[in-house]
Design an enzyme around this catalytic site. Sequence first.
Site, PDB file in Angstrom:
ATOM      1  N   PRO A 143       0.770  -1.249   0.000  1.00  0.00           N
ATOM      2  CA  PRO A 143       0.000   0.000   0.000  1.00  0.00           C
ATOM      3  C   PRO A 143       0.802   1.302   0.000  1.00  0.00           C
ATOM      4  CG  PRO A 143       0.015  -0.927   2.190  1.00  0.00           C
ATOM      5  CD  PRO A 143       0.726  -1.923   1.297  1.00  0.00           C
ATOM      6  N   CYS A 144       1.603   1.512  -1.029  1.00  0.00           N
ATOM      7  CA  CYS A 144       2.346   2.767  -1.114  1.00  0.00           C
ATOM      8  C   CYS A 144       1.412   3.956  -1.329  1.00  0.00           C
ATOM      9  CB  CYS A 144       3.426   2.704  -2.190  1.00  0.00           C
ATOM     10  SG  CYS A 144       2.824   2.418  -3.847  1.00  0.00           S
TER      11      CYS A 144
END
Length: 176
Positions: A143-144
């Site tokens: 989840p950047c």
Amino acid sequence: MAAGAEAAYVYATVDSPLGELLLVGRPAADAPGGTALVSLSLPGQKGAAVVEDGWVRDDAAFAEIARQLGAYFAGERTGFDIAYADGPGVTDFRRRVWEAIDAIPYGTTTTYAGIAALVGARGAGVRAVGSAIGRNPLLVVRPCHRVIGSDGALRGYAGGLESKQRLLGLEGSLPA
């Protein structure tokens, strides 16, 4: 994925609210569903994987991953049980940054400086952290999109800021 990469790659495409996702993986007996994910690319993504000669399309190999992605986009899932495999270009520093990203809880955000502090990068190291985040090959599942600027602004997302905004909106964590 670089030309001349291992021929053991399989791929599939999956429809999503962000467009058609390209999944690339390797068979792995110990992975849920039998495939370890190497790359998940969004349409128009900067540095996205491109299907290469020798890769084999195998939608069934990604059935479990596709099911989890569908549940995530439907708001029914907040995390993923997916095995990952390294593709080309992985360094120890990138791996540390990506592990820090993996630990960001659903529905929350952190900053690039926050990730830099976690991995022990100081000063110009924040820029190196930003570069490592920008090379994340596993958009959505790593989840950047949960990493934002120190001022709360949405910054840099290889899949485009509109996609980042949609993902944060889905998770209920759009910055004010």
